[in-house]
Scaffold this motif. Structure first.
Motif, PDB file in Angstrom:
ATOM      1  N   GLU A 111     103.086   4.050  31.196  1.00 26.41           N
ATOM      2  CA  GLU A 111     104.223   3.472  30.479  1.00 26.41           C
ATOM      3  C   GLU A 111     104.867   2.387  31.334  1.00 26.41           C
ATOM      4  N   THR A 112     105.061   1.227  30.738  1.00 25.44           N
ATOM      5  CA  THR A 112     105.679   0.101  31.444  1.00 25.44           C
ATOM      6  C   THR A 112     106.773  -0.495  30.568  1.00 25.44           C
ATOM      7  N   ASN A 113     107.562  -1.357  31.162  1.00 22.08           N
ATOM      8  CA  ASN A 113     108.636  -2.021  30.430  1.00 22.08           C
ATOM      9  C   ASN A 113     108.169  -3.300  29.744  1.00 22.08           C
ATOM     10  N   CYS A 114     106.917  -3.687  30.014  1.00 24.62           N
ATOM     11  CA  CYS A 114     106.388  -4.918  29.420  1.00 24.62           C
ATOM     12  C   CYS A 114     105.674  -4.589  28.109  1.00 24.62           C
ATOM     13  N   LYS A 115     105.752  -5.487  27.184  1.00 24.16           N
ATOM     14  CA  LYS A 115     105.055  -5.322  25.919  1.00 24.16           C
ATOM     15  C   LYS A 115     104.449  -6.665  25.517  1.00 24.16           C
ATOM     16  N   GLY A 116     103.270  -6.608  24.926  1.00 25.35           N
ATOM     17  CA  GLY A 116     102.680  -7.795  24.334  1.00 25.35           C
ATOM     18  C   GLY A 116     101.828  -8.638  25.252  1.00 25.35           C
ATOM     19  N   GLU A 117     101.648  -8.251  26.518  1.00 28.36           N
ATOM     20  CA  GLU A 117     100.845  -9.060  27.439  1.00 28.36           C
ATOM     21  C   GLU A 117      99.372  -9.079  27.024  1.00 28.36           C
ATOM     22  N   ILE A 118      98.861  -7.949  26.585  1.00 26.74           N
ATOM     23  CA  ILE A 118      97.455  -7.881  26.178  1.00 26.74           C
ATOM     24  C   ILE A 118      97.248  -8.636  24.866  1.00 26.74           C
ATOM     25  N   VAL A 119      98.213  -8.528  23.956  1.00 28.58           N
ATOM     26  CA  VAL A 119      98.128  -9.290  22.708  1.00 28.58           C
ATOM     27  C   VAL A 119      98.112 -10.782  23.006  1.00 28.58           C
ATOM     28  N   GLU A 120      98.922 -11.203  23.973  1.00 28.40           N
ATOM     29  CA  GLU A 120      98.949 -12.613  24.356  1.00 28.40           C
ATOM     30  C   GLU A 120      97.607 -13.033  24.967  1.00 28.40           C
ATOM     31  N   ALA A 121      96.964 -12.131  25.713  1.00 32.66           N
ATOM     32  CA  ALA A 121      95.637 -12.426  26.257  1.00 32.66           C
ATOM     33  C   ALA A 121      94.646 -12.680  25.125  1.00 32.66           C
ATOM     34  N   TYR A 122      94.764 -11.903  24.052  1.00 35.37           N
ATOM     35  CA  TYR A 122      93.912 -12.108  22.877  1.00 35.37           C
ATOM     36  C   TYR A 122      94.161 -13.487  22.267  1.00 35.37           C
ATOM     37  N   ARG A 123      95.418 -13.852  22.137  1.00 34.65           N
ATOM     38  CA  ARG A 123      95.767 -15.155  21.551  1.00 34.65           C
ATOM     39  C   ARG A 123      95.214 -16.297  22.386  1.00 34.65           C
ATOM     40  N   ARG A 124      95.259 -16.148  23.698  1.00 36.34           N
ATOM     41  CA  ARG A 124      94.771 -17.220  24.573  1.00 36.34           C
ATOM     42  C   ARG A 124      93.251 -17.356  24.473  1.00 36.34           C
ATOM     43  N   THR A 125      92.573 -16.247  24.238  1.00 36.56           N
ATOM     44  CA  THR A 125      91.118 -16.299  24.117  1.00 36.56           C
ATOM     45  C   THR A 125      90.695 -16.886  22.774  1.00 36.56           C
ATOM     46  N   PHE A 126      91.407 -16.495  21.732  1.00 39.90           N
ATOM     47  CA  PHE A 126      91.075 -16.962  20.381  1.00 39.90           C
ATOM     48  C   PHE A 126      92.293 -17.678  19.789  1.00 39.90           C
ATOM     49  N   PRO A 127      92.619 -18.875  20.279  1.00 43.51           N
ATOM     50  CA  PRO A 127      93.867 -19.543  19.875  1.00 43.51           C
ATOM     51  C   PRO A 127      93.940 -19.872  18.389  1.00 43.51           C
ATOM     52  N   SER A 128      92.811 -19.982  17.724  1.00 43.84           N
ATOM     53  CA  SER A 128      92.835 -20.332  16.298  1.00 43.84           C
ATOM     54  C   SER A 128      92.964 -19.114  15.402  1.00 43.84           C
ATOM     55  N   GLN A 129      92.992 -17.913  15.982  1.00 41.65           N
ATOM     56  CA  GLN A 129      93.043 -16.690  15.183  1.00 41.65           C
ATOM     57  C   GLN A 129      94.220 -15.837  15.645  1.00 41.65           C
ATOM     58  N   LYS A 130      95.199 -15.696  14.791  1.00 41.68           N
ATOM     59  CA  LYS A 130      96.349 -14.882  15.124  1.00 41.68           C
ATOM     60  C   LYS A 130      96.041 -13.414  14.853  1.00 41.68           C
ATOM     61  N   PRO A 131      96.400 -12.527  15.802  1.00 46.91           N
ATOM     62  CA  PRO A 131      96.222 -11.100  15.532  1.00 46.91           C
ATOM     63  C   PRO A 131      97.143 -10.676  14.389  1.00 46.91           C
ATOM     64  N   GLU A 132      96.744  -9.669  13.641  1.00 45.26           N
ATOM     65  CA  GLU A 132      97.513  -9.234  12.488  1.00 45.26           C
ATOM     66  C   GLU A 132      98.887  -8.713  12.910  1.00 45.26           C
ATOM     67  N   GLU A 133      99.797  -8.720  11.957  1.00 45.33           N
ATOM     68  CA  GLU A 133     101.176  -8.294  12.211  1.00 45.33           C
ATOM     69  C   GLU A 133     101.208  -6.843  12.689  1.00 45.33           C
ATOM     70  N   GLY A 134     101.987  -6.618  13.741  1.00 44.41           N
ATOM     71  CA  GLY A 134     102.189  -5.263  14.232  1.00 44.41           C
ATOM     72  C   GLY A 134     101.118  -4.747  15.168  1.00 44.41           C
TER      73      GLY A 134
END
Length: 451
Positions: A153-176
């Motif tokens: 458990e950490t206080n950070c959220k969304g870092e891995i999702v952001e890694a996904y966005r950087r790899t596939f910038p033209s494809q947004k991950p689904e909501e939630g």
């Protein structure tokens, strides 16, 4: 007086007794331009490793007013296929355009993965093997993910999702979508692309995503398993190496030289195959007899080296050991032999951290003597040392002074071992006292056909 002879059996003996030395592993702390140079050189060395096991490379460079020449070596001569691959890398480097840097990264990484596919898939399998140990399999369901004992458990959220966005910038991950959702897909994908039927495009996506996930895990250590994290980061190093190469080419001071960049292979001495006794105690006792010292029993050896207590004394017979000059030593002697003036630093990039004997050899090479052309503070600079002693290590024959010093060093280690066995019984054995993080190079041409 006959010249000194290097006894390969003694190194084989040391590798069985003193596999890890007390003052290593250690990490160098270069700063400024040296750190930047080593990040680049380590990355290029990694890109030259095409084999799955036992393949390593070392790289250095000389920058003059008219050219940049990279010198590279392996523990063996390059094959014709490897030479053609390196020539293709050179052609792509020379044709680099700043306006196409993102797409260039994707094209180069595809070439790298196609050529180094055994090594890349090997790194993928190391991740999947670690995942299997904690109960993850390709058939695991998403709802079972939280039951795996790897989460922190950490206080950070969304870092891995952001890694996904950087790899596939033209494809947004689904909501939630959550960090764990992305990691679940990433882990499942690795099982799919790590096999012999896995597509190259899928492997390329896996390498880039590993790069950004590895960086994200430094900010948000959501995975509480050091082995898995380390494996992910090592897989991502392939993308990091290409990105670091791009950062070099984007430097205005380098960009104008790109057509004058050269890659030159430094051929190592040939490999040799030796038969070594499976029972390495025989090597120690043969040495003791030659030196007029008492022979040693297995129980005495176990008393001084408790790590042997779990082993049964090896039986009779021989085993094959391949000896070679390690690539960083080949590069170091080449630089020393071809350098004019009085340099103070030789930077060498390595695909794998230097072993203990290489560390000693690099120190011996710059020891001052009457004929030395080096500055008193000269040194070889690498990114770190692993501390292992490899059974097939063999020094270059030039320069003779360094060769003689290594003969004496290895024999001195054996003398110390024999001395310890004749002194008061000891309670234990001898005590043990990455690619750049830059990732702001945009990626082009990464297809998300993987998920």
């Amino acid at each position: 007086m006959s010249p000194p002879q290097f006894d390969d059996q003694l190194v084989y003996l040391l590798s069985n007794l003193r596999h890890i030395q007390q003052h290593v592993p250690s990490v160098a702390e270069p700063k400024g331009h040296q750190k930047k140079h080593l990040n680049l050189l380590d990355g290029i060395a990694l890109l030259l490793v095409t084999g799955d096991k036992g393949d390593v490379a070392a790289v250095s460079f000389v920058h003059t007013s008219t050219s940049i020449e990279f010198f590279y070596a392996k523990n063996r001569p390059c094959t014709p296929q490897e030479t053609a691959y390196i020539q293709k890398l050179l052609e792509m480097t020379r044709s680099f355009k700043t306006s196409e840097s993102g797409m260039w990264v994707g094209r180069v990484l595809k070439l790298v993965i196609q050529t180094c596919v055994k090594k890349v898939r090997g790194r993928m399998r190391k991740i999947t093997n670690e995942l299997k140990k904690i109960g993850f399999s390709s058939s695991l369901r998403l709802e079972d993910l939280n039951n795996l004992h790897i989460w922190r458990e950490t206080n950070c959220k969304g870092e891995i999702v952001e890694a996904y966005r950087r790899t596939f910038p033209s494809q947004k991950p689904e909501e939630g979508v959550s960090d764990r959702d992305i990691l679940f897909r990433y882990f499942r994908g690795l099982f799919e692309v790590s096999g012999p039927e896995g597509r190259i495009e899928g492997a390329k996506a896996a390498v880039f995503l590993s790069r950004y996930i590895g960086i994200a895990l430094r900010t948000d250590p959501i995975i509480d398993n050091a082995a898995i994290v380390r494996r992910i980061q090592k897989l991502g190093d392939y993308a990091g190496a290409v990105q670091t190469l791009v950062k070099m080419l984007l430097d205005p001071a380098i960009y104008g030289f790109r057509h004058a960049i050269k890659f030159t292979e430094v051929k190592p001495a040939g490999q040799s195959i030796h038969l070594m006794p499976k029972n390495f105690l025989k090597v120690l006792n043969d040495y003791a007899i030659r030196r007029g010292k008492p022979q040693v029993q297995w129980k005495d050896l176990c008393h001084s080296f408790p790590s042997l207590n779990s082993r049964v004394e090896p039986g009779d017979g021989d085993m094959k050991v391949t000896t070679s000059t390690h690539c960083e030593c080949t590069i170091a002697t080449y630089l020393l032999n071809s350098t004019a003036g009085r340099p103070t630093a030789f930077e060498i990039g390595v695909s794998k951290r230097c072993c203990w004997l290489c560390k000693k050899y690099l120190s011996v090479l710059v020891e001052p003597d009457d004929s030395s052309i080096l500055a008193p503070s000269s040194s070889f600079i690498v990114s770190g040392y692993q501390g292992k002693i490899h059974s097939g290590w063999h020094p270059p024959h030039w320069p003779p002074r360094a060769f003689s010093r290594m003969v004496g060093l290895v024999e001195g280690e054996i003398e110390e071992i024999l001395g310890s066995l004749t002194r008061t019984n000891r309670s234990d054995s001898f005590p043990r006292s990455p690619i750049s993080e830059d990732s702001d190079i945009e990626v082009g041409g990464i297809e998300n056909s993987w998920f």
